[in-house]
Scaffold this motif. Structure first.
Motif, PDB file in Angstrom:
ATOM      1  N   ARG A 279      67.270  20.147 -26.370  1.00 54.67           N
ATOM      2  CA  ARG A 279      66.144  20.134 -25.260  1.00 54.67           C
ATOM      3  C   ARG A 279      66.651  20.293 -23.870  1.00 54.67           C
ATOM      4  NH1 ARG A 279      61.978  15.487 -27.035  1.00 54.67           N
ATOM      5  NH2 ARG A 279      60.932  16.650 -25.848  1.00 54.67           N
ATOM      6  N   ASP A 280      65.703  20.665 -23.176  1.00 49.96           N
ATOM      7  CA  ASP A 280      65.747  21.082 -21.772  1.00 49.96           C
ATOM      8  C   ASP A 280      64.605  20.398 -20.859  1.00 49.96           C
ATOM      9  OD1 ASP A 280      65.995  22.336 -19.183  1.00 49.96           O
ATOM     10  OD2 ASP A 280      67.331  23.692 -19.935  1.00 49.96           O
ATOM     11  N   SER A 281      64.817  19.369 -20.114  1.00 49.13           N
ATOM     12  CA  SER A 281      63.947  18.624 -19.211  1.00 49.13           C
ATOM     13  C   SER A 281      63.296  19.520 -18.263  1.00 49.13           C
ATOM     14  CB  SER A 281      64.389  17.536 -18.859  1.00 49.13           C
ATOM     15  OG  SER A 281      65.463  17.827 -17.743  1.00 49.13           O
ATOM     16  N   GLU A 282      64.083  20.779 -17.828  1.00 51.01           N
ATOM     17  CA  GLU A 282      63.465  21.708 -16.815  1.00 51.01           C
ATOM     18  C   GLU A 282      63.132  22.945 -17.576  1.00 51.01           C
ATOM     19  OE1 GLU A 282      66.720  22.339 -13.921  1.00 51.01           O
ATOM     20  OE2 GLU A 282      67.014  20.387 -13.559  1.00 51.01           O
ATOM     21  N   ASP A 284      62.189  23.793 -20.622  1.00 54.73           N
ATOM     22  CA  ASP A 284      60.995  23.619 -21.721  1.00 54.73           C
ATOM     23  C   ASP A 284      59.823  23.386 -21.004  1.00 54.73           C
ATOM     24  OD1 ASP A 284      62.855  23.814 -23.844  1.00 54.73           O
ATOM     25  OD2 ASP A 284      62.924  21.745 -24.107  1.00 54.73           O
ATOM     26  N   ASP A 286      55.800  22.659 -21.025  1.00 56.41           N
ATOM     27  CA  ASP A 286      55.157  21.085 -21.495  1.00 56.41           C
ATOM     28  C   ASP A 286      54.794  21.084 -22.754  1.00 56.41           C
ATOM     29  OD1 ASP A 286      55.545  20.362 -18.959  1.00 56.41           O
ATOM     30  OD2 ASP A 286      53.555  20.586 -17.980  1.00 56.41           O
ATOM     31  N   LYS A 289      57.818  20.716 -24.888  1.00 56.20           N
ATOM     32  CA  LYS A 289      58.345  19.329 -24.845  1.00 56.20           C
ATOM     33  C   LYS A 289      57.437  18.504 -25.832  1.00 56.20           C
ATOM     34  CE  LYS A 289      59.899  19.482 -20.183  1.00 56.20           C
ATOM     35  NZ  LYS A 289      59.585  18.934 -18.636  1.00 56.20           N
ATOM     36  N   ASP A 293      58.815  16.466 -28.997  1.00 56.66           N
ATOM     37  CA  ASP A 293      58.402  14.812 -29.314  1.00 56.66           C
ATOM     38  C   ASP A 293      57.900  14.380 -30.455  1.00 56.66           C
ATOM     39  OD1 ASP A 293      59.231  14.373 -26.668  1.00 56.66           O
ATOM     40  OD2 ASP A 293      57.207  14.499 -25.609  1.00 56.66           O
ATOM     41  N   TYR A 310      70.563  17.241 -24.750  1.00 57.82           N
ATOM     42  CA  TYR A 310      69.922  17.732 -23.584  1.00 57.82           C
ATOM     43  C   TYR A 310      70.818  18.691 -22.722  1.00 57.82           C
ATOM     44  CZ  TYR A 310      65.664  14.788 -24.055  1.00 57.82           C
ATOM     45  OH  TYR A 310      64.534  14.018 -24.291  1.00 57.82           O
TER      46      TYR A 310
END
Length: 357
Positions: A279-282, A284, A286, A289, A293, A310
Motif C-alpha cells: 500500500r501507498d497512502s500517497e 495510490d 483513491d 485505495k 480496502d 505501507y
C-alpha cells in the motif's frame, strides 16, 4: 521448530554467504551504483530512439526492466519492453535501444537474443560483470558498463544494475537527471536498515516478525498499478530465490476482473495463504485505495492471514524501494528461520546442468 532470529551467531552460521549483510549495505551499494552510472560515456548519441527493449531474465535484470517501466511510467517518452526469451520481436530495428543485461554475461537466452539484435543493427548497450557479453563488448567496441560481480547473485545487486541504467537513460536525453532521488533513496536505506538489520531484535523488527509469522503459509502478494506491480513481482521472486518457497502475486485492479473469483475456493485450501497487500497512502489513487480496502475486508474473513505494508519515503523512487527493501529482508529471514541458507539456488544450478546434458 523455527530458528530464533535473535540468535545472531546461529543466523550467521546459516547465512553462509552473508545475504543479510549484503542487504543491510544497500545504501553503500546504491552509492557505488550511482558512481558507476555517472561514469558511463556515450561517444555518439543515436539519431532516433523509437522504443527500448531490455534483454534480461530473473530477479536482477528482468526486475530492473519492470522497475524502470513502473518508476518512469509517466515520463519515459518511448515504450520499454522486457524480453526474457531466446528471440526478439519483429519490431526491433536500427531505431531500437537494446539494453542487454546479464550479470554473469553468460545467460544463454540473453546471449542468443543479443546476437539477433546485432543482426538487426539495433543501438546496443551492454551491462554485465563479464562473461561472454563482457568479452564481446570489449572486442567489438559496443557501449557497455562492467559492474561488480559481488557474490554472483544479481537479485542482490539492483544498485549495480537499476541505478546505472537510470543514468544511461538520462544521458541519452530520455529522462531527467535522477541523482537527487537516488541520494534520497540512499538516505532512506540508511534509516530502514536500523529497523530491519540482524542486530535489531525480533520484538522491534517488522521484517523478522513477518518472516516468522509466514511459517507454514503460502505467500500471496497483491501490488497495484501504476507503481507497485513490479514490486509485488519482486516479492514473489524473492520468496522463490531467497525463501525457497513458492509464492504468488497479482495486481490491482486487474485481479478484480478474474482472480477474485478464486476467493470462493474451498476454505481449507484458501486458509493456507498469507496475503501481503502493498500500500501507498500517497501514490495510490483513491479508487485503488478503496479497491485495496474492499479486498482486505473480504479476504480477512476467508484467507489464512492478511497484512498490509505501507511504502515510506519522500519520492516515488524511495517509496517503491522501501517496500522492495522490506521484502528482501523478509524473504531472507524466512529461509533462515526454517534453517535454510537463503543464498544457494541449487534447483536452478541443477536445471542448468540438465540442460547441458
Amino acid at each position: 521448530m523455527l530458528i530464533d532470529l535473535n540468535n545472531i551467531e546461529k543466523v550467521k552460521e546459516i547465512d553462509s554467504q552473508k545475504a543479510i549483510e549484503t542487504t543491510e549495505n544497500y545504501d553503500s551499494q546504491f552509492q557505488e551504483g550511482l558512481k558507476l552510472g555517472q561514469s558511463i560515456e556515450i561517444e555518439e548519441l543515436p539519431d532516433r530512439i523509437d522504443n527500448i527493449i531490455l534483454l534480461g531474465t530473473g530477479g536482477g535484470s528482468a526486475i530492473t526492466g519492470g522497475l524502470l517501466q513502473s518508476y518512469l511510467f509517466d515520463e519515459l517518452p518511448v515504450p520499454l519492453y522486457i524480453n526474457q526469451g531466446y528471440n526478439i520481436p519483429a519490431w526491433v530495428d536500427e531505431n531500437t535501444l537494446v539494453l542487454v543485461v546479464s550479470h554473469s554475461g553468460n545467460t544463454e537466452e540473453i546471449v542468443n537474443s543479443f546476437k539477433q539484435a546485432e543482426q538487426r543493427g539495433a543501438c546496443i548497450f551492454i551491462l554485465t560483470s563479464g562473461g561472454i557479453l563482457g568479452e564481446k563488448a570489449r572486442e567489438q567496441g559496443i557501449p557497455h558498463l562492467i559492474v561488480p560481480r559481488d557474490i554472483g547473485h544479481p537479485r542482490r545487486d539492483l544498485g549495480y544494475i537499476f541505478i546505472p541504467l537510470l543514468a544511461l537513460l538520462n544521458k541519452l536525453g530520455l529522462i531527467e537527471d535522477k541523482t537527487g532521488e537516488v541520494l534520497d533513496l540512499i538516505e532512506l536505506f540508511g534509516e530502514l536498515k536500523n529497523r530491519y538489520r540482524l542486530k535489531t531484535p525480533l520484538e522491534k523488527n517488522p521484517a523478522k516478525q513477518l518472516a516468522v509469522d509466514l511459517d507454514n503459509y503460502i505467500p500471496l502478494i497483491y501490488g497495484s498499478l501504476d507503481y507497485y506491480d513490479v514490486v509485488a513481482w519482486r516479492w514473489k521472486n524473492q520468496f522463490g530465490e531467497n525463501g525457497k518457497k513458492l509464492a504468488f502475486y497479482n495486481v490491482i485492479p486487474n485481479l478484480h476482473h478474474d482472480e477474485a473469483v478464486g476467493w470462493e475456493m474451498e476454505k481449507e485450501v484458501l486458509e493456507r495463504f498469507y496475503l501481503v497487500v502493498l500500500r501507498d497512502s500517497e501514490l495510490d489513487l483513491d479508487n485503488i485505495k478503496k479497491r485495496k480496502d474492499v479486498t482486505v475486508e473480504i479476504l480477512r474473513e476467508r484467507i489464512g492471514k492478511v497484512i498490509e505494508v505501507y511504502a515510506e519515503g519522500h519520492t516515488r523512487l524511495a517509496r517503491m524501494f522501501s517496500l522492495i527493501y522490506l521484502g528482501d529482508f523478509v524473504t531472507i529471514y524466512h529461509a533462515i528461520a526454517r534453517g535454510i541458507d537463503p543464498t544457494p539456488v541449487n534447483i536452478i544450478d541443477y536445471f542448468k546442468k540438465k540442460m547441458m546434458e
